[in-house]
Design a protein around this motif. Structure first.
Motif, short mmCIF file in Angstrom:
data_model
loop_
_atom_site.label_atom_id
_atom_site.label_comp_id
_atom_site.label_asym_id
_atom_site.label_seq_id
_atom_site.Cartn_x
_atom_site.Cartn_y
_atom_site.Cartn_z
N VAL A 81 -7.03 3.86 -0.01
CA VAL A 81 -6.65 2.54 0.48
C VAL A 81 -7.32 1.44 -0.34
O VAL A 81 -6.68 0.45 -0.75
CB VAL A 81 -7.01 2.39 1.97
CG1 VAL A 81 -6.73 0.97 2.45
CG2 VAL A 81 -6.23 3.39 2.82
N ASN A 84 -5.67 1.22 -3.82
CA ASN A 84 -4.36 0.56 -3.78
C ASN A 84 -4.49 -0.94 -3.56
O ASN A 84 -3.69 -1.73 -4.08
CB ASN A 84 -3.50 1.17 -2.68
CG ASN A 84 -3.02 2.57 -3.01
OD1 ASN A 84 -2.99 2.95 -4.17
ND2 ASN A 84 -2.66 3.34 -2.00
N LEU A 85 -5.49 -1.35 -2.80
CA LEU A 85 -5.69 -2.77 -2.54
C LEU A 85 -6.23 -3.49 -3.78
O LEU A 85 -5.70 -4.52 -4.20
CB LEU A 85 -6.65 -2.96 -1.37
CG LEU A 85 -6.92 -4.39 -0.93
CD1 LEU A 85 -5.66 -5.06 -0.41
CD2 LEU A 85 -8.01 -4.44 0.14
N ARG A 88 -4.11 -4.34 -7.04
CA ARG A 88 -3.28 -5.54 -7.13
C ARG A 88 -3.88 -6.61 -8.03
O ARG A 88 -3.16 -7.49 -8.50
CB ARG A 88 -3.04 -6.10 -5.72
CG ARG A 88 -2.05 -5.27 -4.92
CD ARG A 88 -2.22 -5.46 -3.43
NE ARG A 88 -1.13 -4.84 -2.68
CZ ARG A 88 -0.98 -3.55 -2.49
NH1 ARG A 88 -1.86 -2.70 -2.98
NH2 ARG A 88 0.06 -3.07 -1.79
N CYS A 172 -10.80 -4.84 3.41
CA CYS A 172 -10.20 -3.50 3.43
C CYS A 172 -10.54 -2.81 4.75
O CYS A 172 -11.69 -2.44 4.98
CB CYS A 172 -10.70 -2.68 2.23
SG CYS A 172 -9.97 -1.03 2.11
N LEU A 199 -6.49 -10.93 -0.29
CA LEU A 199 -6.01 -9.54 -0.24
C LEU A 199 -6.58 -8.88 1.00
O LEU A 199 -7.79 -8.96 1.25
CB LEU A 199 -6.45 -8.76 -1.48
CG LEU A 199 -5.83 -9.11 -2.82
CD1 LEU A 199 -6.46 -8.27 -3.94
CD2 LEU A 199 -4.32 -8.89 -2.81
N ALA A 201 -6.09 -5.30 3.77
CA ALA A 201 -5.45 -4.07 4.23
C ALA A 201 -5.88 -3.83 5.67
O ALA A 201 -7.08 -3.78 5.96
CB ALA A 201 -5.84 -2.88 3.35
N ASP A 254 3.43 -5.24 2.09
CA ASP A 254 3.99 -3.91 1.86
C ASP A 254 3.21 -2.90 2.68
O ASP A 254 2.10 -3.17 3.14
CB ASP A 254 4.00 -3.55 0.38
CG ASP A 254 2.61 -3.56 -0.23
OD1 ASP A 254 2.08 -2.47 -0.51
OD2 ASP A 254 2.07 -4.67 -0.46
N ASP A 256 2.07 1.31 3.35
CA ASP A 256 1.91 2.70 2.93
C ASP A 256 1.58 3.53 4.16
O ASP A 256 0.93 3.06 5.09
CB ASP A 256 0.78 2.86 1.91
CG ASP A 256 1.19 2.43 0.51
OD1 ASP A 256 2.42 2.32 0.28
OD2 ASP A 256 0.32 2.21 -0.33
N VAL A 317 -0.95 1.76 6.85
CA VAL A 317 -1.76 0.69 6.28
C VAL A 317 -0.85 -0.43 5.80
O VAL A 317 0.08 -0.20 5.02
CB VAL A 317 -2.63 1.20 5.11
CG1 VAL A 317 -3.48 0.06 4.55
CG2 VAL A 317 -3.52 2.35 5.56
N TYR A 319 -0.59 -3.86 3.76
CA TYR A 319 -1.25 -4.65 2.72
C TYR A 319 -0.66 -6.06 2.73
O TYR A 319 0.56 -6.23 2.71
CB TYR A 319 -1.05 -4.02 1.34
CG TYR A 319 -1.66 -2.64 1.19
CD1 TYR A 319 -3.00 -2.49 0.82
CD2 TYR A 319 -0.91 -1.50 1.42
CE1 TYR A 319 -3.56 -1.23 0.67
CE2 TYR A 319 -1.46 -0.23 1.28
CZ TYR A 319 -2.78 -0.11 0.91
OH TYR A 319 -3.35 1.14 0.77
N THR A 321 -0.85 -10.02 0.98
CA THR A 321 -1.24 -10.82 -0.17
C THR A 321 -0.82 -12.26 0.05
O THR A 321 0.31 -12.52 0.50
CB THR A 321 -0.56 -10.30 -1.46
OG1 THR A 321 -0.86 -8.91 -1.62
CG2 THR A 321 -1.07 -11.05 -2.68
#
Length: 353
Positions: A81, A84-85, A88, A172, A199, A201, A254, A256, A317, A319, A321
């Protein structure tokens, strides 16, 4: 939506690298990160400015303290996680000299930076003193040797950061425990400089759906009723509205979905404790009967176990932005300013269908 599969019985997908050199840092505990002056009992975490009380912030701080001692050094789910965060940042040409990291998976975020965003100053904020102490003690495991790191004990619901002072705010797996999520996001936007990046998550509403079902069935069978055992979480459709309500420009969302396999339901509970993700509802039932707990584990196994004997747990999860407004950002044209109609475009390029 992407789907990932992990197994808690296998090795971690990401390995930590050790560096012998010391990393420059500053250690301080900010007494202004929360205020106790307005509260007679002196507990600002429990009596935050939020009007709606869903979560017990004092209990969540205690759970974070416990998680600091149980934290797994190579947690494939948490690292995935965070990766992936933070990934970006590679999509941005802009650099972020000063960054603020809020709660959640602090240590994983720092490990995953690896020079992304050209960060020079990194502020780590958490309600848990023990969690920050762990991050400081394990700083040598990080590859970010040129980043000046500061540690602040503070609450996301009362963000004691000067307005327009940071270039990046990253969270996160932490903000979903705030009582006033829109208010926390507004404070994050105010802390950002113009054209600063947010950002985040958070866990979504489909998280631990198997455990919710097993708990509900077990409680109905053993106790004749149900009580909340899994915390309520935001839905995907709410994430875009949260960003817009907070005033972020160019919002993006988005999702996941991660499926983690465990040997038993008890292993799942231990993993949740190690992440600091156990129940913190104010309206929770403090006592879980032994027979109800055993029934939950049995139902979980009978309903969802795979052929190899492992049980799946779904983590959704979300995300998010967003950017703070800046004149250089692209903006939509004024309504009615178009010079050509869609009917003309259809006649020119369409087939009439």
């Amino acid at each position: 939506m992407r789907r990932f599969l992990f197994s808690q019985t296998s090795c971690s997908l990401l390995r930590r690298q050790r560096r012998p050199k010391d990393i420059p840092h500053r250690w301080f505990i900010s007494s202004t990160s929360f205020s106790t002056a307005e509260y007679e009992d002196g507990d600002a975490f429990q009596n935050s400015p939020s009007k709606v009380k869903i979560f017990d912030r004092h209990l969540k701080r205690t759970q974070r303290d416990r998680a600091a001692w149980l934290l797994r050094p190579n947690d494939s789910f948490v690292h995935a996680v965070a990766e992936n965060l933070v990934d970006r940042l590679e999509d941005c040409k802009k650099t972020f000299p000063t960054a603020l990291c809020l709660g959640g998976s602090l240590q994983a975020v720092r490990q995953m930076l690896r020079g992304r965003g050209a960060i020079q100053k990194f502020i780590m904020m958490d309600t848990s003193y023990d969690m920050l102490k762990l991050c400081k003690s394990s700083q040598r495991d990080s590859d970010n040797e040129n980043i000046e790191t500061s540690y602040v004990v503070g609450d996301e619901e009362f963000l004691a950061i000067k307005e327009s002072s940071v270039d990046l705010v990253i969270s996160c797996l932490g903000l979903h425990w705030t009582n006033d999520l829109p208010g926390a996001m507004i404070q994050c936007k105010l802390a950002l400089k113009p054209d600063g990046l947010f950002l985040a998550a958070i866990l979504g509403g489909e998280t631990l759906k198997e455990l919710r079902i097993a708990c509900t069935v077990a409680q109905m069978e053993r106790e004749g009723g149900i009580s909340p055992r899994v915390s309520p979480l935001a839905q995907v459709r709410d994430a875009g509205n949260l960003l817009t309500r907070a005033g972020f420009a160019l919002p993006g969302v988005d999702v996941d979905e991660y499926v983690v396999r465990y040997n038993s339901a008890l292993d799942l509970i231990e993993h949740l404790r190690a992440m600091g993700e156990t129940n913190a509802l104010l309206q929770r039932t403090n006592i879980l009967k032994r027979e109800t707990a055993l029934a939950t584990a049995a139902i979980y196994d009978s309903m969802f176990a795979a052929e190899d004997g492992t049980i799946p747990a779904t983590f959704q999860v979300i995300y998010m932005t967003g950017w703070r407004e800046h004149p250089s950002q692209q903006k939509s044209k004024r309504r009615g300013s178009a010079t050509i109609s869609f009917k003309d475009i259809q006649k020119q390029f369409g087939n009439g269908s």
